[in-house]
Design an enzyme around this catalytic site. Sequence first.
Site, PDB file in Angstrom:
ATOM      1  N   ASP A   1      21.386   2.794   6.883  1.00  0.00           N
ATOM      2  CA  ASP A   1      20.290   3.505   7.563  1.00  0.00           C
ATOM      3  C   ASP A   1      20.821   4.764   8.244  1.00  0.00           C
ATOM      4  O   ASP A   1      20.193   5.831   8.205  1.00  0.00           O
ATOM      5  CB  ASP A   1      19.640   2.577   8.608  1.00  0.00           C
ATOM      6  CG  ASP A   1      18.854   1.451   7.922  1.00  0.00           C
ATOM      7  OD1 ASP A   1      18.314   0.586   8.623  1.00  0.00           O
ATOM      8  OD2 ASP A   1      18.806   1.464   6.670  1.00  0.00           O
TER       9      ASP A   1
ATOM     10  N   ASP B   1      19.512   8.441   7.531  1.00  0.00           N
ATOM     11  CA  ASP B   1      18.897   9.267   8.589  1.00  0.00           C
ATOM     12  C   ASP B   1      19.626  10.596   8.739  1.00  0.00           C
ATOM     13  O   ASP B   1      19.007  11.649   8.923  1.00  0.00           O
ATOM     14  CB  ASP B   1      18.907   8.512   9.922  1.00  0.00           C
ATOM     15  CG  ASP B   1      17.899   7.359   9.911  1.00  0.00           C
ATOM     16  OD1 ASP B   1      18.012   6.448  10.749  1.00  0.00           O
ATOM     17  OD2 ASP B   1      17.013   7.388   9.016  1.00  0.00           O
TER      18      ASP B   1
ATOM     19  N   GLU C   1       1.245 -12.422 -12.507  1.00  0.00           N
ATOM     20  CA  GLU C   1       1.844 -11.640 -11.421  1.00  0.00           C
ATOM     21  C   GLU C   1       1.379 -12.183 -10.072  1.00  0.00           C
ATOM     22  O   GLU C   1       0.290 -12.757  -9.978  1.00  0.00           O
ATOM     23  CB  GLU C   1       1.397 -10.165 -11.532  1.00  0.00           C
ATOM     24  CG  GLU C   1       1.787  -9.504 -12.827  1.00  0.00           C
ATOM     25  CD  GLU C   1       1.109  -8.145 -13.031  1.00  0.00           C
ATOM     26  OE1 GLU C   1       0.470  -7.628 -12.086  1.00  0.00           O
ATOM     27  OE2 GLU C   1       1.213  -7.606 -14.144  1.00  0.00           O
TER      28      GLU C   1
ATOM     29  N   LYS D   1      -0.464 -12.043  -6.689  1.00  0.00           N
ATOM     30  CA  LYS D   1      -1.605 -11.229  -6.264  1.00  0.00           C
ATOM     31  C   LYS D   1      -1.334 -10.781  -4.821  1.00  0.00           C
ATOM     32  O   LYS D   1      -1.539 -11.531  -3.873  1.00  0.00           O
ATOM     33  CB  LYS D   1      -2.907 -12.021  -6.342  1.00  0.00           C
ATOM     34  CG  LYS D   1      -4.142 -11.164  -6.101  1.00  0.00           C
ATOM     35  CD  LYS D   1      -5.436 -11.921  -6.437  1.00  0.00           C
ATOM     36  CE  LYS D   1      -6.656 -11.056  -6.217  1.00  0.00           C
ATOM     37  NZ  LYS D   1      -6.857 -10.674  -4.796  1.00  0.00           N
TER      38      LYS D   1
ATOM     39  N   LYS E   1      -2.948 -12.083 -16.806  1.00  0.00           N
ATOM     40  CA  LYS E   1      -3.387 -11.007 -17.714  1.00  0.00           C
ATOM     41  C   LYS E   1      -2.922 -11.317 -19.127  1.00  0.00           C
ATOM     42  O   LYS E   1      -1.804 -11.813 -19.319  1.00  0.00           O
ATOM     43  CB  LYS E   1      -2.770  -9.661 -17.302  1.00  0.00           C
ATOM     44  CG  LYS E   1      -3.038  -9.256 -15.877  1.00  0.00           C
ATOM     45  CD  LYS E   1      -2.258  -7.997 -15.497  1.00  0.00           C
ATOM     46  CE  LYS E   1      -2.513  -7.676 -14.044  1.00  0.00           C
ATOM     47  NZ  LYS E   1      -1.755  -6.485 -13.584  1.00  0.00           N
TER      48      LYS E   1
HETATM   49  N1  0OW Z   1      -3.400  -7.485  -5.994  1.00  0.00           N
HETATM   50  C1  0OW Z   1      -2.562  -7.462  -7.045  1.00  0.00           C
HETATM   51  O1  0OW Z   1      -1.376  -7.754  -6.899  1.00  0.00           O
HETATM   52  C2  0OW Z   1      -3.075  -7.058  -8.401  1.00  0.00           C
HETATM   53  C3  0OW Z   1      -2.246  -7.127  -9.551  1.00  0.00           C
HETATM   54  N2  0OW Z   1      -0.963  -7.574  -9.471  1.00  0.00           N
HETATM   55  N3  0OW Z   1      -2.734  -6.756 -10.749  1.00  0.00           N
HETATM   56  C4  0OW Z   1      -3.994  -6.285 -10.859  1.00  0.00           C
HETATM   57  O2  0OW Z   1      -4.424  -5.915 -12.075  1.00  0.00           O
HETATM   58  C5  0OW Z   1      -5.668  -5.195 -12.190  1.00  0.00           C
HETATM   59  C6  0OW Z   1      -5.595  -4.331 -13.422  1.00  0.00           C
HETATM   60  C7  0OW Z   1      -6.850  -4.528 -14.175  1.00  0.00           C
HETATM   61  C8  0OW Z   1      -7.439  -5.809 -13.699  1.00  0.00           C
HETATM   62  C9  0OW Z   1      -6.806  -6.150 -12.366  1.00  0.00           C
HETATM   63  N4  0OW Z   1      -4.840  -6.191  -9.804  1.00  0.00           N
HETATM   64  C10 0OW Z   1      -4.390  -6.582  -8.578  1.00  0.00           C
HETATM   65  O3  0OW Z   1      -5.249  -6.496  -7.525  1.00  0.00           O
HETATM   66  C11 0OW Z   1      -6.637  -6.404  -7.873  1.00  0.00           C
HETATM   67  C12 0OW Z   1      -7.188  -5.031  -7.665  1.00  0.00           C
HETATM   68  C13 0OW Z   1      -8.645  -5.224  -7.323  1.00  0.00           C
HETATM   69  C14 0OW Z   1      -8.846  -6.663  -7.013  1.00  0.00           C
HETATM   70  C15 0OW Z   1      -7.484  -7.291  -7.000  1.00  0.00           C
HETATM   71  O4  0OW Z   1      -6.960  -7.245  -5.687  1.00  0.00           O
END
Ligand code: 0OW
Length: 324
Positions: A32, A36, A110, A112, A284
């Site tokens: 750090d 800085d 992934e 969320k 996804k």
């Molecule tokens: N909040 C997340 O980490 C996240 C993610 N890892 N990946 C996506 O992919 C999108 C792309 C197209 C469909 C959803 N969306 C995320 O957050 C969505 C955005 C809107 C509602 C959710 O929070």
Amino acid sequence: MPDVSQRIEALREQIEEANYQYYGLDQPTLSDAEYDALLQELIRLEKEHPEFLTPDSPSQRVGGYIAKEFPKVRHAEALLSLDNAFDAGDLLEFDRRVRALVAEVEYVVELKIDGLTVALTYEDGALVRGATRGDGEVGEEITANLKTIPAIPLRLRKQADRLDVRGEGYMPKGSFLRLNQEREEAGQPLFANPRNAAAGSLRQLDSRITAQRKLGYFAYQVLTPEEGELASQTAVLDYLKEQGFSVNPEYRVFSAIEEVIAYCGEMVEKRHNYPYDIDGLVIKVNDIAQQRELGFTAKSPRWAIAYKFPAEQVETVVEDIVIR
Ligand SMILES: NC(=O)c1c(N)nc(OC2CCCC2)nc1O[C@@H]1CCC[C@@H]1O
């Protein structure tokens, strides 16, 4: 003694490289104090020689821009919401709908991140605009605030005429705890959770305040990946990492929904193991061409769904935040 503009350029590259190593690769190279010192020297040289100051200099990350209000900006493509799944049945139903339209399918799962969606636009490699989700079509332009987030690159690492990125802005739990302690000492109202704190911090009119909030950003999507010959979501995540973005490393690939369901069950127990809040997982279809085939309903993609963790008793969450 190299001339001033060469020194300024060298400092900028060293600072941005350090940001990438720390926020992009999670492998800090400078202490750090070293970081800085470089930043202070850059700020001093740019003050003494304003003719060399450019908007994409890392010195701009400390903020100093005070907006009167946030202009509205229309997103290049609508930011969609996600259908929710709450249990195995919902996930089996999602998989059945997907397989009714595409044969072999692979899923990327992934974390969320519980923050707020932020859309970024880069032109000729430089960050030119950043916006909140808004109503999905039109958001608020908060570029100056986003430039203070080290995990958001000011310049791309590889050539690209134009790149539109979507990701989640968030406040790490550590930043949230510190912020609420400061607010308590100052007799100010506390933020209820990191998501609200992140939203409040990104919508500050004074970007110096945003800079102090130590926000994070995880990129997860690019628009028109097929143009960049990105054939899958995992290829998109690799590309975003190459370009200097912070990409959440906790993603998995599964070829059967039963494996996704088992992983969701595991993650319910592990949801508090991360230095940021998550409220579920995003599943996804990995293949971009199959995403295109599956398309969208009126409000959300047919190729993605959010698995939401079961609601928890309040005391568990409070205890977890305080003790941990
Ligand atoms: N909040 C997340 O980490 C996240 C993610 N890892 N990946 C996506 O992919 C999108 C792309 C197209 C469909 C959803 N969306 C995320 O957050 C969505 C955005 C809107 C509602 C959710 O929070």
